[in-house]
Scaffold this active site. Sequence first.
Site, mmCIF file in Angstrom:
data_model
loop_
_atom_site.group_PDB
_atom_site.id
_atom_site.type_symbol
_atom_site.label_atom_id
_atom_site.label_comp_id
_atom_site.label_asym_id
_atom_site.label_seq_id
_atom_site.Cartn_x
_atom_site.Cartn_y
_atom_site.Cartn_z
ATOM 1 N N GLY A 139 2.998 -73.328 -52.579
ATOM 2 C CA GLY A 139 1.531 -74.399 -53.062
ATOM 3 C C GLY A 139 0.589 -73.722 -53.138
ATOM 4 N N THR A 140 -0.041 -72.584 -51.646
ATOM 5 C CA THR A 140 -0.696 -71.629 -51.606
ATOM 6 C C THR A 140 -1.462 -70.953 -52.677
ATOM 7 O OG1 THR A 140 -0.780 -71.967 -49.253
ATOM 8 C CG2 THR A 140 -2.190 -70.210 -50.318
ATOM 9 N N GLN A 163 2.022 -82.612 -52.180
ATOM 10 C CA GLN A 163 2.747 -83.658 -51.591
ATOM 11 C C GLN A 163 2.875 -85.045 -52.820
ATOM 12 O OE1 GLN A 163 2.744 -83.772 -48.140
ATOM 13 N NE2 GLN A 163 1.794 -82.421 -48.173
ATOM 14 N N SER A 199 5.459 -77.368 -53.881
ATOM 15 C CA SER A 199 5.726 -76.517 -52.556
ATOM 16 C C SER A 199 7.761 -77.044 -52.828
ATOM 17 C CB SER A 199 5.276 -76.051 -51.524
ATOM 18 O OG SER A 199 5.373 -75.100 -51.195
ATOM 19 N N CYS A 234 -1.818 -77.128 -38.485
ATOM 20 C CA CYS A 234 -2.717 -75.586 -38.169
ATOM 21 C C CYS A 234 -1.671 -74.223 -38.577
ATOM 22 C CB CYS A 234 -3.585 -75.892 -37.238
ATOM 23 S SG CYS A 234 -4.579 -74.629 -37.079
HETATM 24 N N1 PLP Z 1 -1.315 -78.153 -50.438
HETATM 25 C C1 PLP Z 1 -1.365 -79.020 -50.173
HETATM 26 C C2 PLP Z 1 -1.606 -80.158 -49.850
HETATM 27 C C3 PLP Z 1 -0.643 -79.171 -49.200
HETATM 28 O O1 PLP Z 1 -0.057 -80.167 -47.881
HETATM 29 C C4 PLP Z 1 -0.027 -77.624 -48.429
HETATM 30 C C5 PLP Z 1 0.785 -77.589 -47.252
HETATM 31 O O2 PLP Z 1 0.825 -78.137 -46.618
HETATM 32 C C6 PLP Z 1 -0.296 -76.630 -49.214
HETATM 33 C C7 PLP Z 1 -1.224 -76.887 -50.298
HETATM 34 C C8 PLP Z 1 0.133 -75.327 -49.208
HETATM 35 O O3 PLP Z 1 1.872 -75.292 -49.548
HETATM 36 P P1 PLP Z 1 2.527 -73.889 -48.957
HETATM 37 O O4 PLP Z 1 3.019 -74.898 -47.621
HETATM 38 O O5 PLP Z 1 3.970 -73.736 -49.913
HETATM 39 O O6 PLP Z 1 1.358 -72.970 -48.506
#
Ligand code: PLP
Length: 377
Positions: free
Chosen positions: A70-71, A178, A198, A328
């Site tokens: 996701g990041t 999510q 993700s 975290c």
């Molecule tokens: N966006 C949201 C809303 C998330 O909850 C998360 C992860 O907790 C991410 C992005 C990041 O995803 P990833 O862990 O796959 O990098």
Amino acid sequence: MKVYLDNAATTPLDERVFEAMKPYFLEYHGNPSSIHTFGRTVRSGVEKARKQVADFLQVAPSEIFFTSGGTEADNTVINSAIAQYGIQHAITSKIEHHAVLHTLEYLEKAGKIHVHFVDLDPQGQVDYSHLEKLLKIHENAFVSLMHANNEIGNITDIDMVAELCGQHKAYYHSDTVQSLGHAAIDLSNPNIHSIVGSAHKFHGPKGVGLMYLRADKQLAPFLHGGGQERNMRGGTENVPGIVGLAKALELTISEQETNQQKLLELKQYTIQKLKENIEGVAFNGLSVDTGRSLHKVLSIGLPGVEDNDMVLFNLDINGIAVSGGSACSSGTSIGSHVLEAIQTKENMGLLRISFSRFNAKDEIDYFVEKLSLTLKS
Ligand code: PLP
């Protein structure tokens, strides 16, 4: 007893997902970019996964791109869309995930954009009239407003956001990490330009994610390299991960009704048990409103708690995993930017409980019993 109630941080891998991935670890090891048979076999696994994901989301396979999570997907969309469309103003909210907030802040510090925050009501709901006001002042903006919040579970009406964005020619990106597989997302809406997901949030593997980029809003790559992902994302594909993501999404979507019913029952049961056993318990955001929040997330306030970490520590000693806010990366407890941005009762301990289809009611009984004892000690 071991009780895992931190499924918004990550979910356990479904065994059926692992079975689907296994051949791509042990048997099919070619590089998907190679033109020999080893490579072509693996390439067909990747493309089959892309087609499956596209079918589940009812979009074209050419609109799906795999990432490391996701990041990376959020970073790609934010950086590429802002550069590609010469965008100078970004509109977001203070309760977005750091993958969005820190990326926008970084671009603002670099002098590339101005960031504007939409007002939220005390429970963290987007103020749509303020959004409209910001959109009117800053035409052609970049808007990033998430579908479901990872800490309080609030669901935003992304169709409403998209409509406003459409009226004011904004690029609309939604972080759906999510909500993917948990809440309906209608991608036939022409004003939703990108979403991200993700796999580890829906019982798939960690380190693999996806972007949906609408065909008429394709972007330039963020990661440059070997031209993989049809030139959109350089880097050899995480093939077992991609296959696992597609399988996990298939299971999540095909079993969605049963799973969501189960999650709803677990959430309602937990709310009832907490109210019965913890005097003065509070619920944050909209998480207690089962019609307007994810069934899997419940954020609570605990009266009379001076040291939140001690509560988490005591629960952990009893084999219970919950979160003090969001996960975290450093493992230390930092204040939650989400809870700071909304109204919570003062002087309360804060816990995020998040369920998965693998949880059961006797685990909730155990959790509430140990929480109640911890608070009394
Ligand atoms: N966006 C949201 C809303 C998330 O909850 C998360 C992860 O907790 C991410 C992005 C990041 O995803 P990833 O862990 O796959 O990098």
